[in-house]
Design an enzyme around this catalytic site. Structure first.
Site, mmCIF file in Angstrom:
data_model
loop_
_atom_site.group_PDB
_atom_site.id
_atom_site.type_symbol
_atom_site.label_atom_id
_atom_site.label_comp_id
_atom_site.label_asym_id
_atom_site.label_seq_id
_atom_site.Cartn_x
_atom_site.Cartn_y
_atom_site.Cartn_z
ATOM 1 N N HIS A 327 -1.322 4.965 -12.521
ATOM 2 C CA HIS A 327 -2.021 3.681 -12.498
ATOM 3 C C HIS A 327 -1.196 2.546 -11.908
ATOM 4 O O HIS A 327 -1.596 1.388 -11.986
ATOM 5 C CB HIS A 327 -2.430 3.267 -13.920
ATOM 6 C CG HIS A 327 -3.619 4.012 -14.435
ATOM 7 N ND1 HIS A 327 -4.916 3.633 -14.172
ATOM 8 C CD2 HIS A 327 -3.721 5.128 -15.191
ATOM 9 C CE1 HIS A 327 -5.751 4.468 -14.746
ATOM 10 N NE2 HIS A 327 -5.052 5.394 -15.370
ATOM 11 N N LYS A 515 -8.403 -11.532 -16.339
ATOM 12 C CA LYS A 515 -7.662 -10.260 -16.314
ATOM 13 C C LYS A 515 -6.375 -10.489 -17.103
ATOM 14 O O LYS A 515 -6.079 -11.601 -17.501
ATOM 15 C CB LYS A 515 -7.343 -9.833 -14.880
ATOM 16 C CG LYS A 515 -6.725 -10.921 -13.999
ATOM 17 C CD LYS A 515 -6.558 -10.476 -12.549
ATOM 18 C CE LYS A 515 -7.842 -10.475 -11.781
ATOM 19 N NZ LYS A 515 -8.390 -9.158 -11.506
ATOM 20 N N ARG A 516 -5.627 -9.421 -17.288
ATOM 21 C CA ARG A 516 -4.335 -9.526 -17.951
ATOM 22 C C ARG A 516 -3.473 -10.575 -17.244
ATOM 23 O O ARG A 516 -3.563 -10.734 -16.034
ATOM 24 C CB ARG A 516 -3.644 -8.162 -17.826
ATOM 25 C CG ARG A 516 -2.828 -7.717 -18.989
ATOM 26 C CD ARG A 516 -2.628 -6.211 -18.985
ATOM 27 N NE ARG A 516 -2.494 -5.575 -17.694
ATOM 28 C CZ ARG A 516 -1.333 -5.377 -17.054
ATOM 29 N NH1 ARG A 516 -0.204 -5.809 -17.557
ATOM 30 N NH2 ARG A 516 -1.307 -4.744 -15.896
ATOM 31 N N LYS A 521 -0.617 -10.548 -10.573
ATOM 32 C CA LYS A 521 -2.048 -10.890 -10.474
ATOM 33 C C LYS A 521 -2.237 -12.339 -10.000
ATOM 34 O O LYS A 521 -3.329 -12.761 -9.683
ATOM 35 C CB LYS A 521 -2.738 -10.642 -11.817
ATOM 36 C CG LYS A 521 -2.757 -9.150 -12.182
ATOM 37 C CD LYS A 521 -3.383 -8.900 -13.537
ATOM 38 C CE LYS A 521 -3.281 -7.462 -14.001
ATOM 39 N NZ LYS A 521 -4.247 -6.553 -13.367
ATOM 40 N N THR A 623 -10.807 -3.110 -11.964
ATOM 41 C CA THR A 623 -12.200 -2.759 -12.240
ATOM 42 C C THR A 623 -13.023 -4.022 -12.496
ATOM 43 O O THR A 623 -14.237 -4.008 -12.326
ATOM 44 C CB THR A 623 -12.327 -1.813 -13.449
ATOM 45 O OG1 THR A 623 -11.553 -2.341 -14.534
ATOM 46 C CG2 THR A 623 -11.839 -0.418 -13.109
ATOM 47 N N LYS A 627 -17.072 -5.162 -11.534
ATOM 48 C CA LYS A 627 -18.061 -5.738 -12.450
ATOM 49 C C LYS A 627 -18.660 -7.014 -11.853
ATOM 50 O O LYS A 627 -19.874 -7.252 -11.932
ATOM 51 C CB LYS A 627 -17.418 -6.030 -13.806
ATOM 52 C CG LYS A 627 -17.020 -4.775 -14.554
ATOM 53 C CD LYS A 627 -15.985 -5.035 -15.650
ATOM 54 C CE LYS A 627 -15.341 -3.712 -16.069
ATOM 55 N NZ LYS A 627 -14.114 -3.906 -16.850
#
Length: 785
Positions: A327, A515-516, A521, A623, A627
């Protein structure tokens, strides 16, 4: 599925609580509805099945709230809705029930989507993990700082799981033995044809209470065994900055891996006795990341110590049985354990790691890699470290990435040396999401609109969304589609007011990044761009601007100082903008608290713009991006992870891609100089300086200065600005202003959103699971719907 469902709810409320539906509390009603639904399942679900069984081992299962998705999949949702309306109750009554937040982010949510899809497409896919007492922490803000409190997710009961006391298993560590007690939750496929199982293990002491010690008034010692056992399954990802935390993490991983394997071997023997020749045609074991990789030496240990098997045979069966999903391309996330620590926790497993390593060296020699230098990059035990990813790749018959780009990076760069040895083991399985939860439930209005246009078979065949494309130039259809977005924005605004006490205007553009919280990110890049827009509006550089609310949701790991600094910084920006009357009617920043699956179900359908801005080459897949696409948002993002495939499907002209690509970053990585960009560009300098020039206050924590230095000076463990925020800053700001400008043409903008929805079919986890089943688990379409 069951006409008695409504009657059963009423009967259970009367029996358990002596109440009617109208008198029952939310929790009582939740328990009654859940029990009545469980009753309709009957006794015919469990881990036994005649066909090949897939065991999905994962440290995380972020299943969220089960009640609505189970009612939908069982065909009881309509009866439930009737029951609620007959009693003047809102069907959203259970929104205050806790999420089962037994996961941290994408990894755990993916596992949950996979379970839903496995049962829906007819694969016997059972999940195995840990029943954490406390899920990922509950987050709240105090003066803009993230604060954490324990998340006791079972405080309202856990009516969807069944404790299987008689199937408990003993787990032995070096200086502690505990029971693993399984709790089974049914995983119900859509239409209820297949019911699989999520088995979560809870650690309990061999002896709950030492009466003799208690009588001797040694009260602490009397419950010591219980406390030490329960610590193993107390918290997801305990802080591991110290050795004691690292040991606890390894204990957790071994605990659920060993329990699951002992359970599987026991069930296998009930069917085949001592003949293990059928093991790999009876079971496939998928390792979700490196957390459960200790299962490999453990299975070999069980085969050799308990079944008297030779090492050669045990290794051969392990190779046929195990497959590994990678991952991440980040070296620090590929787990490594120090040998002394490993031996201090599970010395009985270490010798099997040594044997596997010897087998690897032998195989390397057969590939002509004779010298230590040739072998070093492959060794499972290298110096004082055990490399779990290497162990998984060597023994597993398959290693897969989770998006096309990610898998190519694994093959060509991150794991290239292994790809050279075993090219046939590497494959891609682009992640997916379940449309049942993320569209049918999260966006009933859009689901109804789609069914009205193309029928309802999309529920189990998401490719059917492609049929929507014939309406892309029908302005009336695009307007209906836009009206639904407006409804979802209104609902989110109401929810934010209820949860956060903040008023949001649904007429604003909703630009969402949830998100985290992690540096790669790049929530900080988003924050910088918001400041740039703020200053542009203030000084007149930006003349035209459609009012926008920038919404963030993210949790930072409790020990992650920088991530917490970024949260505080964004909250400071929100406060400044909120108190500036010149811009209040143009922009707003909201950081929602305690972002979780249920919050995501509200945020995802309401987004106009989906922020997917990780540095190219860092996000394995993502992911959340899928969505948002499914629910009709445009992606503002980099060419990273599954964004690449999203624009492949929906067209780059219907999304907003910016910034350096993987190959661009490779070219500049050796010579990149962020300070030069900072000194030569006044816009960059202005926003970066807000970290240290007194614009914002970090209450003397030093958080903001540390972020500033990370960008301009670097740190002992990384180069300056190692996620290339300043490199991508101007292109990002330009793309952000472009999407804002394009929003003015309502039909054209909503058409882009509509085309995204119509092309989201590829991103169903049903497709992902069918690919795993055929290409990794050897199921070849058997029993699949």
């Amino acid at each position: 599925m069951d006409n008695n469902f409504k009657a059963n709810v009423i009967a259970i409320l009367d029996l358990d609580y002596g109440k009617t539906i109208k008198d029952a509390s939310t929790v009582e009603l939740y328990n009654a509805v859940s029990k009545a639904a469980m009753k309709t399942l009957g006794k015919d679900w469990g881990l036994e099945a005649n066909n090949k069984k897939v065991c999905y081992l994962s440290a995380e299962f972020l299943i969220g709230r089960l009640i609505y998705s189970n009612l939908l999949n069982m065909g009881l949702f309509h009866q439930f809705t009737e029951l609620m309306s007959e009693n003047n109750l809102d069907i959203r009554v259970f929104e205050d029930i806790e999420d089962a937040a037994l996961g941290n982010g994408g990894l755990g949510r993916l596992a949950a989507c996979f379970l839903d899809s496995g049962a829906t497409v007819g694969v016997t896919l059972n999940g195995y993990g840990i029943r954490y007492k406390y899920g990922i922490f509950k987050q709240y803000f105090d003066n803009g700082f993230q604060m954490e409190e324990a998340d006791n997710w079972t405080k309202f009961g856990d009516p969807w799981s069944v404790r299987k006391e008689d199937e408990r298993i003993q787990i032995n560590f070096k200086n502690q033995s505990v029971y693993a007690v399984p709790y089974d939750t049914p995983v119900i496929g859509y239409g209820g044809k297949t019911v699989n199982t999520l088995r979560l293990w809870q650690a309990e002491p061999l002896e709950v209470f030492d009466f003799e010690l208690f009588n001797n008034q040694q009260y602490d010692k009397a419950v010591k065994a219980r406390n030490e056992a329960e610590a193993i399954t107390s918290v997801l990802y305990p802080n591991d900055s110290l050795d004691s935390g690292k040991k606890l993490r390894l204990k957790q991983q071994y605990f659920f891996s060993s329990a699951s394997l002992q359970d599987v071997v026991k069930k296998y023997k009930e069917k085949y006795g001592n003949d293990f020749n059928h093991f790999s045609s009876e079971y496939a074991i998928q390792l979700n990341d490196t957390h459960p990789v200790v299962a490999i030496p453990e299975l070999i240990r069980l085969f050799m110590e308990q079944e008297g098997m030779t090492f050669a045979k045990a290794l051969r069966i392990a190779k046929e049985t195990f497959a590994y999903t990678n991952h991440t391309v980040m070296a620090e996330a590929l787990e490594k354990w120090s040998v002394p620590l490993f031996k201090a926790v599970i010395p009985n497993v270490y010798k099997y790691v040594v044997m596997i390593n010897k087998a690897l060296v032998k195989e390397l020699k057969s590939f002509g890699k004779e010298t230590n230098q040739d072998q070093k990059q492959y060794l499972i035990i290298d110096g004082n470290l055990i490399h779990m990813a290497r162990l998984a790749i060597f023994v597993g018959h398959s290693t897969n990435g989770v998006a096309k780009l990610h898998t190519e990076i694994l093959k060509n760069d991150a794991l290239n040396e292994w790809y050279q040895l075993y090219p046939e083991r590497f494959n891609n399985k682009t992640n997916g999401i379940t449309q049942r939860r993320w569209l049918a439930l999260a966006n009933m209005e859009l689901a109804g609109f789609i069914t009205d246009k193309v029928g309802n078979s999309w529920t189990t065949d998401l490719d059917k969304l492609k049929d929507l494309e014939k309406y892309k130039d029908d302005k009336n259809v695009i307007k209906q589609f836009g009206d639904i977005k407006r409804i979802k924005k209104r609902q989110l605004a109401d929810y934010i007011l209820k949860q956060e006490g903040i008023t949001v205007n649904p007429d604003f553009i909703f630009d969402i990044q949830v998100k985290r919280l992690h540096e790669y990110k790049r929530q900080l890049l988003n924050a910088f761009s918001i400041l740039d827009i703020y200053y542009g509006l203030k000084d007149g550089r930006i003349k035209e601007f459609n009012p926008t609310v920038f919404i963030f949701g993210a949790k930072a790991a409790p020990g992650y100082f920088r991530a917490k600094g970024i949260i505080k910084y964004i909250n400071e920006i929100a406060k400044m903008i909120d108190s500036d009357k010149d811009v209040k009617d143009k922009m707003q920043v909201v950081f929602v608290s305690n972002y979780n699956v249920s919050y995501a179900e509200k945020l995802t359908p309401a987004a106009d713009i989906s922020e997917q801005i990780s540095t190219a080459g860092t996000e394995a897949s993502g992911t959340g991006n899928m969505k948002f696409m499914l629910n009709g948002a445009v992606t503002l993002g980099t060419f990273d992870g599954a964004n690449v495939e999203i624009v492949e499907q929906a067209g780059e002209e219907n999304n907003y891609i910016f910034g350096a690509r993987v190959e661009d970053i490779e070219k500049i990585s050796k010579t990149y100089n962020p300070r030069k960009l900072y000194e030569s560009n006044p816009r960059i300098r202005k926003v970066v300086d807000t970290l240290v020039d007194g614009t914002f206050d970090d209450n003397g924590t030093g958080m903001f200065e540390e972020l500033y230095n990370a960008i301009l000076e670097g740190a002992s463990w990384h180069q300056p600005d190692h996620y290339y925020l300043l490199e991508d800053f101007i292109p990002y700001c330009e793309a952000k202003l472009q999407v804002n400008h394009d929003y003015s043409d309502t039909n054209s903008f909503r058409r882009k959103c509509f085309i995204n929805t119509a092309n989201a079919g590829k991103f169903s986890s049903d497709r992902t699971i069918r690919d795993y089943a055929k290409e990794i688990w050897g199921l070849m379409g058997a029993n699949m719907y």
